[in-house]
Design an enzyme around this catalytic site. Structure first.
Site, short mmCIF file in Angstrom:
data_model
loop_
_atom_site.label_atom_id
_atom_site.label_comp_id
_atom_site.label_asym_id
_atom_site.label_seq_id
_atom_site.Cartn_x
_atom_site.Cartn_y
_atom_site.Cartn_z
N LEU A 173 25.50 -4.66 6.52
CA LEU A 173 26.02 -5.66 5.45
C LEU A 173 27.03 -4.83 4.51
CD1 LEU A 173 25.66 -8.41 4.30
CD2 LEU A 173 23.80 -7.46 2.83
N SER A 190 21.23 -1.50 10.37
CA SER A 190 20.91 -2.54 9.41
C SER A 190 21.12 -3.93 9.89
CB SER A 190 21.74 -2.19 8.19
OG SER A 190 21.06 -2.83 6.79
N GLN A 191 21.69 -4.73 9.16
CA GLN A 191 22.19 -6.23 9.78
C GLN A 191 22.72 -6.05 11.03
OE1 GLN A 191 23.78 -9.35 7.26
NE2 GLN A 191 25.63 -8.78 8.21
N ASP A 208 13.08 4.15 3.11
CA ASP A 208 14.60 3.36 3.27
C ASP A 208 14.85 2.67 1.86
OD1 ASP A 208 16.16 2.17 5.49
OD2 ASP A 208 15.90 0.49 3.86
N HIS A 210 18.54 4.27 2.56
CA HIS A 210 19.04 3.29 3.60
C HIS A 210 20.31 3.50 3.79
CE1 HIS A 210 19.19 -0.46 5.71
NE2 HIS A 210 20.37 -0.81 4.98
#
Length: 310
Positions: free
Chosen positions: A53, A119-120, A236, A291
Site C-alpha cells: 500500500l 504487505s498488501q 511490525d 513495517h
C-alpha cells in the site's frame, strides 16, 4: 663433410613417415575440437516483486541490491503498477493488472519463478496463485502481509477514514462503497463475522470462507506453488494482529488463534493444511523490525529470503 651433429653423435633416429602422418592428424584434431566451456555461475530463477500500500518500485532498491550481491545474474522485476494512491484501487482490479504483468515473465521461465510480495501485495499475490491456472511459482515469499486480514487503527486508516475507528469501520468497509477501497477488501472485524463473510468481495473468497463456483479450481491452482514462506514479527506496528502474517487472527474475544486453529486451515478450504502436510510452509518470525523496514533489513533478507531464491 659430416655435419656437426653427426660428428658429436647427437643425430637421433628418424621418425617413420607413418608416425609423422599420425602426429599431423593428431594436431589437426586438436585444432578442430571445440574449446572446453568456461565455468559459469549457477542460473537462478527470475524474481518478481510486488509492492504494498502506497509503495512504489523505488522502495525495493535495497532488496534489489541484496539479490544482485548474493545471486548475481538473477533477473529481478519490481513491478511498477498501482503505485502510491493507485494502490487503493480494488484488489481484484490490481490482481488483473499484476497478472497481465507476471504472465509473460512466467512464460519465459519454464524452470519457474519466485514471488516476493510485501504487505498488501502479499494478498494480491495469493489471489494470483489462485486464479492463474498455469502459474509456475516456486517460492511465494509473503513479506509482512495481512494474510488473514487486518483489524487495527493504523496511520493509513486514520488518513483514509479520519472519523472512523476500528470498532465502527465495518460500517464503511462492509458496504458496496467501502469495498471499492483495497484496505476494506481485507478488513476483518472479528466482532462482525457474519457481515465480513457476506460483504467481503476479496478476502472471504480467496480464503474459501464463502462458497463460490471457482473454489475448487482456485484451491488446485494455489497448491501448484512449490513453497510458501511467511515472514512477519511482533514489532511490525501496522499488521494487526501481527500474527495475521502467519495466518493467525483474532477470535471474537480478540484472542489470537494461530494458523492451525483457524477454520480455513482445519477445513483446508484453500490448501493451507495440505501445504503444511507436505512440508511446503516455512515460517520466519523476526522481532525488532518495523513495517516499513522489512524489505531493507539485510539480516532479514539473509535469514528469511535469500535461502529460498534458488
Amino acid at each position: 663433410m659430416k655435419s656437426c651433429g653427426s660428428m658429436l653423435g647427437l643425430r637421433g633416429p628418424r621418425l617413420p613417415a607413418a608416425g609423422i602422418l599420425l602426429l599431423l592428424l593428431f594436431l589437426l584434431l586438436l585444432l578442430l575440437l571445440p574449446a572446453a566451456p568456461a565455468p559459469h555461475r549457477a542460473s537462478y530463477k527470475p524474481v518478481i516483486v510486488v509492492h504494498g500500500l502506497f509503495d512504489s518500485s523505488y522502495s525495493f532498491r535495497h532488496l534489489l541490491e541484496y539479490i544482485n550481491e548474493t545471486h548475481p545474474g538473477t533477473v529481478v522485476t519490481v513491478l511498477d503498477l498501482f503505485d502510491g494512491r493507485e494502490s487503493l484501487r480494488p484488489l481484484w482490479e490490481q490482481v488483473q493488472g499484476f497478472g497481465e504483468a507476471v504472465a509473460p515473465i512466467m512464460a519465459k521461465a519454464p524452470q519457474g519463478v519466485h514471488l516476493i510480495c510485501y504487505s498488501q501485495g502479499g494478498l494480491v499475490c495469493r489471489a494470483l496463485l489462485s486464479v492463474m491456472d498455469e502459474h509456475n511459482v516456486d517460492s511465494f515469499i509473503s513479506l509482512s502481509s495481512p494474510q488473514m486480514g487486518q483489524y487495527g487503527d493504523t496511520d493509513y486508516l486514520k488518513w483514509l477514514f479520519p472519523t472512523s475507528m476500528r470498532s465502527n469501520l465495518y460500517r464503511i468497509c462492509y458496504s458496496p462503497w467501502g469495498q471499492e477501497f483495497s484496505i476494506c477488501n481485507y478488513w476483518h472485524d472479528p466482532h462482525h463475522d457474519d457481515l465480513y463473510l457476506n460483504a467481503s468481495s476479496f478476502l472471504a473468497l480467496i480464503n474459501g470462507e464463502r462458497d463460490h463456483p471457482n473454489a475448487t479450481a482456485w484451491r488446485k491452482n494455489f497448491l501448484r506453488v512449490g513453497r510458501l514462506v511467511l515472514i512477519g514479527g511482533p514489532d511490525d506496528g501496522v499488521i494487526t494482529p501481527w500474527q495475521s502474517s502467519f495466518f493467525g487472527f483474532y477470535d471474537a474475544n480478540e484472542t489470537v488463534l494461530e494458523m492451525e486453529e483457524q477454520l480455513v486451515y482445519l477445513r483446508d478450504s484453500f490448501g493451507l493444511k495440505t501445504l503444511l502436510a507436505r512440508g511446503a510452509i516455512v515460517r520466519c518470525p523476526m522481532a525488532g523490525i518495523s513495517h516499513t523496514a522489512w524489505h531493507s533489513n539485510r539480516t532479514l533478507y539473509e535469514t528469511c529470503i535469500e535461502p529460498w531464491l534458488s
